[in-house]
Design an enzyme around this catalytic site. Structure first.
Site, PDB file in Angstrom:
ATOM      1  N   LYS A  14     -54.897  13.424  90.716  1.00 39.06           N
ATOM      2  CA  LYS A  14     -55.594  14.707  90.673  1.00 39.06           C
ATOM      3  C   LYS A  14     -54.874  15.701  91.571  1.00 39.06           C
ATOM      4  O   LYS A  14     -54.098  15.331  92.461  1.00 39.06           O
ATOM      5  CB  LYS A  14     -57.049  14.560  91.123  1.00 39.06           C
ATOM      6  CG  LYS A  14     -57.246  14.004  92.539  1.00 39.06           C
ATOM      7  CD  LYS A  14     -57.096  15.034  93.654  1.00 39.06           C
ATOM      8  CE  LYS A  14     -57.253  14.402  95.029  1.00 39.06           C
ATOM      9  NZ  LYS A  14     -56.883  15.354  96.119  1.00 39.06           N
ATOM     10  N   GLY A  99     -49.828   9.327 100.503  1.00 40.85           N
ATOM     11  CA  GLY A  99     -49.823  10.461 101.418  1.00 40.85           C
ATOM     12  C   GLY A  99     -49.412  11.752 100.774  1.00 40.85           C
ATOM     13  O   GLY A  99     -48.785  12.611 101.402  1.00 40.85           O
ATOM     14  N   ALA A 100     -49.781  11.923  99.495  1.00 37.37           N
ATOM     15  CA  ALA A 100     -49.372  13.114  98.751  1.00 37.37           C
ATOM     16  C   ALA A 100     -50.542  13.999  98.360  1.00 37.37           C
ATOM     17  O   ALA A 100     -50.356  15.043  97.739  1.00 37.37           O
ATOM     18  CB  ALA A 100     -48.589  12.705  97.497  1.00 37.37           C
ATOM     19  N   GLY A 104     -54.211   8.686  94.338  1.00 37.58           N
ATOM     20  CA  GLY A 104     -53.818   7.549  93.510  1.00 37.58           C
ATOM     21  C   GLY A 104     -54.660   6.311  93.748  1.00 37.58           C
ATOM     22  O   GLY A 104     -55.068   5.627  92.803  1.00 37.58           O
ATOM     23  N   ALA A 107     -58.069   6.670  92.223  1.00 36.49           N
ATOM     24  CA  ALA A 107     -58.004   6.496  90.771  1.00 36.49           C
ATOM     25  C   ALA A 107     -57.960   5.017  90.408  1.00 36.49           C
ATOM     26  O   ALA A 107     -58.594   4.582  89.435  1.00 36.49           O
ATOM     27  CB  ALA A 107     -56.786   7.222  90.206  1.00 36.49           C
ATOM     28  N   ASP A 140     -63.293  10.404  96.985  1.00 40.38           N
ATOM     29  CA  ASP A 140     -62.715  10.931  95.748  1.00 40.38           C
ATOM     30  C   ASP A 140     -62.962  10.033  94.538  1.00 40.38           C
ATOM     31  O   ASP A 140     -62.699  10.442  93.404  1.00 40.38           O
ATOM     32  CB  ASP A 140     -61.196  11.123  95.899  1.00 40.38           C
ATOM     33  CG  ASP A 140     -60.836  12.226  96.868  1.00 40.38           C
ATOM     34  OD1 ASP A 140     -61.742  12.966  97.297  1.00 40.38           O
ATOM     35  OD2 ASP A 140     -59.639  12.355  97.199  1.00 40.38           O
TER      36      ASP A 140
END
Length: 327
Positions: A14, A99-100, A104, A107, A140
């Site tokens: 996302k 760490g972006a 991930g 998800a 999230d």
């Protein structure tokens, strides 16, 4: 005993089209308002196989193996809620960088929860109940159960579908390979806020975010939405669009929204190269650019396909991971 069929699951990621930290709760968690937007790439692959007991995560990366992986947390949280998860082995191949700010791991967890909930045929938990379980796994995770654009408030777990149409736009996602710790980013924001060096005021006040999202489909270039700003003392202003453009647009990107991220100030001060990447996207013709989540990924919205491809080439030539999405 339930068994899970052997299968491969692909889970995406996302971005945050805006993110504003609105306060800190007594328990230390941060309240925010954000707009989640799902992307299919980059993605992770999970090869699911039946096992004799429990859950095991395998990977070429040693740091992803073991009980601390969020996949294991999802499995055990589902069981603790009264579910009967089948024993399984998960071989995880990571494509979404750590760490972006792309979510991930969340998800992965959501994909596993959906699999577990239907392992016996009929769903074990209702959508609402499963979302509550997901929130226990991570803030999230509930979003990825929906996997459609959503306005999120609270700590990110309170979701409302957002009628957002970005069709025709090109999104360039840049993943520089820099890992930004989310706890570090929050702590840094706290330090600057409490010292008075960084005012927490964003450009989209939380109180107006739901109304703004509700008008995404109906607001035209000649009918801008009006809303108060987030800082005390400012006068009522006409909201700018998601981009800085002013030309007539039959499908405005989001005349009711601000493109804003509370983390940019604190993260860019420590990782100046990320600011440079954002400026590069704008220099290549992006109508808007922003860091996603607490970083380090950034994205640009382009009207022109050729400009988007030129931006992609720029980063490819510098061995920086980049993805282009036609929305």
């Amino acid at each position: 005993m339930l068994t899970v069929p052997q299968q491969t699951i692909r889970s995406g990621c996302k971005i945050n089209l805006f993110l504003e930290i609105t306060g800190v709760r007594p328990d230390g968690y941060h309240e925010l308002v954000t707009l989640f937007y799902p992307l299919s790439e980059p993605f992770d692959l999970m090869e699911i196989s039946p096992a004799t007991h429990g859950v095991t995560v395998l990977s070429e990366r040693a740091d992803l193996c073991g009980d601390k992986n969020i996949i294991c947390k999802a499995w055990h949280t589902f069981a603790a809620a009264g579910g009967t998860p089948p024993p399984m082995q998960v071989r995880l191949a990571k494509g979404v960088p750590d760490g972006a700010g792309l979510g991930g791991g969340s998800a992965n967890a959501a994909a596993v929860l959906k699999l577990l909930n239907t392992a016996g045929g009929a769903p074990r938990f209702s959508d609402t109940a499963l979302a509550k379980i997901a929130a226990q796994v991570g803030a999230d995770v509930p979003f990825f159960l929906h996997n459609t654009p959503c306005l999120a408030t609270g700590i990110g777990e309170k979701l409302v579908p957002a009628p957002l149409d970005l069709s025709g736009w090109h999104l360039v996602l840049v993943c520089p390979g820099v890992q930004v710790s989310t706890p570090w980013a929050y702590n840094r924001w706290d330090t600057l806020y409490r010292s008075g060096l960084h005012h927490p005021c964003g450009q989209l006040p939380a109180a107006h975010a739901p109304a703004a999202c509700a008008q995404l489909q109906t607001t035209g270039p000649d009918r801008p939405v009006r809303a108060e700003t987030g800082c005390a003392g400012r006068k009522k202003n006409t909201c700018r669009s998601l981009t800085t453009e002013r030309q007539a647009d039959s499908k405005p990107v989001s005349r009711a929204l601000w493109l804003f991220n509370s983390f940019e100030t604190v993260v860019f001060s420590a990782y100046s190269e990320l600011r440079q990447h954002k400026n590069t996207l704008l220099a290549h013709g992006a109508s808007a650019a922003l860091m996603s989540g607490s970083g380090s990924s950034l994205f640009g919205l382009f009207r022109d396909k050729a400009q988007a491809e030129a931006a992609m080439l720029h980063f490819c030539q510098r061995s920086i991971a980049v993805y282009v999405h036609r929305l």
